[in-house]
Design a protein around this motif. Structure first.
Motif, PDB file in Angstrom:
ATOM      1  N   THR A  94       3.105  11.692  -5.741  1.00  0.00           N
ATOM      2  CA  THR A  94       1.588  12.386  -5.098  1.00  0.00           C
ATOM      3  C   THR A  94       1.258  11.380  -4.136  1.00  0.00           C
ATOM      4  O   THR A  94       1.723  10.349  -3.834  1.00  0.00           O
ATOM      5  CB  THR A  94       0.799  12.377  -6.473  1.00  0.00           C
ATOM      6  OG1 THR A  94       0.713  10.985  -6.915  1.00  0.00           O
ATOM      7  CG2 THR A  94       1.209  13.118  -7.596  1.00  0.00           C
ATOM      8  N   LYS A  95       0.062  11.582  -3.276  1.00  0.00           N
ATOM      9  CA  LYS A  95      -0.601  10.889  -2.407  1.00  0.00           C
ATOM     10  C   LYS A  95      -1.060   9.632  -3.096  1.00  0.00           C
ATOM     11  O   LYS A  95      -0.865   8.441  -2.512  1.00  0.00           O
ATOM     12  CB  LYS A  95      -1.530  11.624  -1.702  1.00  0.00           C
ATOM     13  CG  LYS A  95      -1.245  12.758  -0.642  1.00  0.00           C
ATOM     14  CD  LYS A  95      -2.291  13.364  -0.221  1.00  0.00           C
ATOM     15  CE  LYS A  95      -1.769  14.348   0.877  1.00  0.00           C
ATOM     16  NZ  LYS A  95      -2.946  14.995   1.423  1.00  0.00           N
ATOM     17  N   ALA A  96      -1.295   9.747  -4.272  1.00  0.00           N
ATOM     18  CA  ALA A  96      -2.005   8.350  -5.322  1.00  0.00           C
ATOM     19  C   ALA A  96      -0.812   7.523  -5.393  1.00  0.00           C
ATOM     20  O   ALA A  96      -1.296   6.393  -5.212  1.00  0.00           O
ATOM     21  CB  ALA A  96      -2.747   9.014  -6.119  1.00  0.00           C
ATOM     22  N   THR A  97       0.149   7.919  -5.829  1.00  0.00           N
ATOM     23  CA  THR A  97       1.308   6.999  -6.016  1.00  0.00           C
ATOM     24  C   THR A  97       1.844   6.388  -4.399  1.00  0.00           C
ATOM     25  O   THR A  97       1.889   5.263  -4.736  1.00  0.00           O
ATOM     26  CB  THR A  97       2.560   8.039  -6.330  1.00  0.00           C
ATOM     27  OG1 THR A  97       2.211   8.553  -7.698  1.00  0.00           O
ATOM     28  CG2 THR A  97       3.848   6.942  -6.469  1.00  0.00           C
ATOM     29  N   ILE A  98       1.686   6.834  -3.600  1.00  0.00           N
ATOM     30  CA  ILE A  98       2.083   6.484  -2.233  1.00  0.00           C
ATOM     31  C   ILE A  98       0.992   5.434  -1.889  1.00  0.00           C
ATOM     32  O   ILE A  98       1.214   4.246  -1.319  1.00  0.00           O
ATOM     33  CB  ILE A  98       2.122   7.546  -1.042  1.00  0.00           C
ATOM     34  CG1 ILE A  98       3.252   8.295  -1.333  1.00  0.00           C
ATOM     35  CG2 ILE A  98       1.853   6.906   0.236  1.00  0.00           C
ATOM     36  CD1 ILE A  98       3.237   9.698  -0.363  1.00  0.00           C
ATOM     37  N   MET A 158      11.691   2.660   1.023  1.00  0.00           N
ATOM     38  CA  MET A 158      11.644   3.710   1.968  1.00  0.00           C
ATOM     39  C   MET A 158      10.132   3.886   2.592  1.00  0.00           C
ATOM     40  O   MET A 158       9.837   4.164   3.735  1.00  0.00           O
ATOM     41  CB  MET A 158      12.009   5.458   1.666  1.00  0.00           C
ATOM     42  CG  MET A 158      11.690   6.395   2.781  1.00  0.00           C
ATOM     43  SD  MET A 158      12.203   8.041   2.087  1.00  0.00           S
ATOM     44  CE  MET A 158      11.719   9.048   3.521  1.00  0.00           C
ATOM     45  N   ILE A 159       9.163   4.052   1.542  1.00  0.00           N
ATOM     46  CA  ILE A 159       7.825   4.372   2.034  1.00  0.00           C
ATOM     47  C   ILE A 159       7.199   3.071   2.768  1.00  0.00           C
ATOM     48  O   ILE A 159       6.718   3.315   3.848  1.00  0.00           O
ATOM     49  CB  ILE A 159       6.861   4.161   0.941  1.00  0.00           C
ATOM     50  CG1 ILE A 159       7.127   5.713  -0.109  1.00  0.00           C
ATOM     51  CG2 ILE A 159       5.360   4.291   1.057  1.00  0.00           C
ATOM     52  CD1 ILE A 159       6.300   5.859  -1.471  1.00  0.00           C
ATOM     53  N   THR A 160       7.499   1.834   2.557  1.00  0.00           N
ATOM     54  CA  THR A 160       7.158   0.778   3.113  1.00  0.00           C
ATOM     55  C   THR A 160       7.711   0.643   4.517  1.00  0.00           C
ATOM     56  O   THR A 160       7.174   0.214   5.370  1.00  0.00           O
ATOM     57  CB  THR A 160       7.240  -0.374   2.349  1.00  0.00           C
ATOM     58  OG1 THR A 160       6.813  -0.505   0.997  1.00  0.00           O
ATOM     59  CG2 THR A 160       6.689  -1.631   3.045  1.00  0.00           C
ATOM     60  N   ARG A 161       8.998   0.791   4.381  1.00  0.00           N
ATOM     61  CA  ARG A 161       9.607   0.765   5.779  1.00  0.00           C
ATOM     62  C   ARG A 161       9.405   1.912   6.634  1.00  0.00           C
ATOM     63  O   ARG A 161       9.258   1.704   8.024  1.00  0.00           O
ATOM     64  CB  ARG A 161      11.366   1.141   5.360  1.00  0.00           C
ATOM     65  CG  ARG A 161      12.176   1.028   6.572  1.00  0.00           C
ATOM     66  CD  ARG A 161      13.731   0.910   6.282  1.00  0.00           C
ATOM     67  NE  ARG A 161      14.111   2.090   5.687  1.00  0.00           N
ATOM     68  CZ  ARG A 161      14.366   2.233   4.375  1.00  0.00           C
ATOM     69  NH1 ARG A 161      14.501   1.313   3.517  1.00  0.00           N
ATOM     70  NH2 ARG A 161      14.678   3.599   3.842  1.00  0.00           N
TER      71      ARG A 161
END
Length: 265
Positions: free
Chosen positions: A29-33, A1-4
């Motif tokens: 978290t933002k770091a995980t993203i 989902m994030i990459t898409r």
């Protein structure tokens, strides 16, 4: 989902993604993203500002690139590139960050369209070739054709001589109205200057844009506090640019244009 999500809209922020995932029932978290996107080859970069192009402008730029695709390096070394730019006294324009892959900085999704003509500022005219920088001159902010021709009369030929340009060298300027005015064209013809035909709305084709960007960064770092200091610092920083920079910049730029022509065809 994030990459898409960021592929569809590169201007999506990490905060947006955190909120979207949280609404979907996933806490991250933002770091995980950031780590997730980095693993996919995406990194956060400042969106490149480019001219707002119509389809006709895109086709004209592509036509220019294709026509000159096989021109030998020696031809480009015999061109004097020129342009005007405005440098502001306080700070650079705000930036916008996007998620993009390497070498994708000029994809329309990753750029911020700008329109020409936007504390104090100064207007500069400059030129350069593969052999080094030519003259840098402060002009009037509202420069007309007569003023432009006066700048060329006083500075173009001296720059060509200082750069030791070969016989038959070519002059490049864009399609600004004062450049394409009948009086300017006639002046160039009478002086026997050979002019490179140039597509409209194509500043990213002109390698001098890379020098303007480098100049503005160097000037901003020195933080001039008044217009007089701004002009002095501009002249000092321009004089510091080594000839090797020009050669590298314009060769890299045209290799990039060759790549665009190949991928767009």
């Amino acid at each position: 989902m994030i990459t898409r999500t960021v592929s569809k809209n590169p201007r999506t922020t990490r905060g947006d993604l955190v909120n979207d995932l949280q609404r979907a029932g996933t806490k991250v978290t933002k770091a995980t993203i950031s780590n997730t996107l980095h693993r996919q080859g995406l990194k956060s970069c400042s969106a490149r500002r480019v001219s707002l192009l119509k389809p006709v402008h895109v086709q004209a730029c592509l036509k220019f690139a294709r026509e000159h695709l096989d021109d030998p390096e020696e031809d480009w070394e015999n061109v004097i590139w020129s342009d005007e730019t405005k440098i502001e006294l306080f700070g650079k324009n705000s930036t916008r960050r996007v998620w993009r892959r390497k070498n994708a900085e000029l994809h329309p999704k990753n750029t911020i369209p700008t329109v020409k003509h936007g504390g104090g500022n100064i207007m500069l005219w400059g030129c350069f070739s593969a052999k080094g920088p030519g003259r840098l001159i402060r002009g009037k902010e509202r420069m007309n054709g007569a003023m432009y021709r006066e700048i060329l009369s006083d500075n173009l030929l001296p720059s060509a001589r200082a750069l030791k340009m070969k016989r038959g060298w070519v002059f490049q300027h864009d399609n600004d109205p004062k450049h394409t005015a009948r009086a300017t064209k006639e002046w160039l013809r009478k002086k026997h200057f050979k002019v490179l035909e140039w597509p409209s709305q194509s500043p990213d084709l002109n390698p001098i844009e890379n020098l303007w960007r480098e100049l503005k960064v160097c000037v901003a770092q020195r933080q001039p506090q008044n217009i007089t200091a701004l002009e002095e610092i501009c002249m000092e920083e321009w004089a510091k640019i080594p000839a090797t920079n020009e050669r590298y910049i314009f060769l890299c730029l045209f290799k990039e244009e060759e790549g665009r022509a190949g991928t767009t065809s």
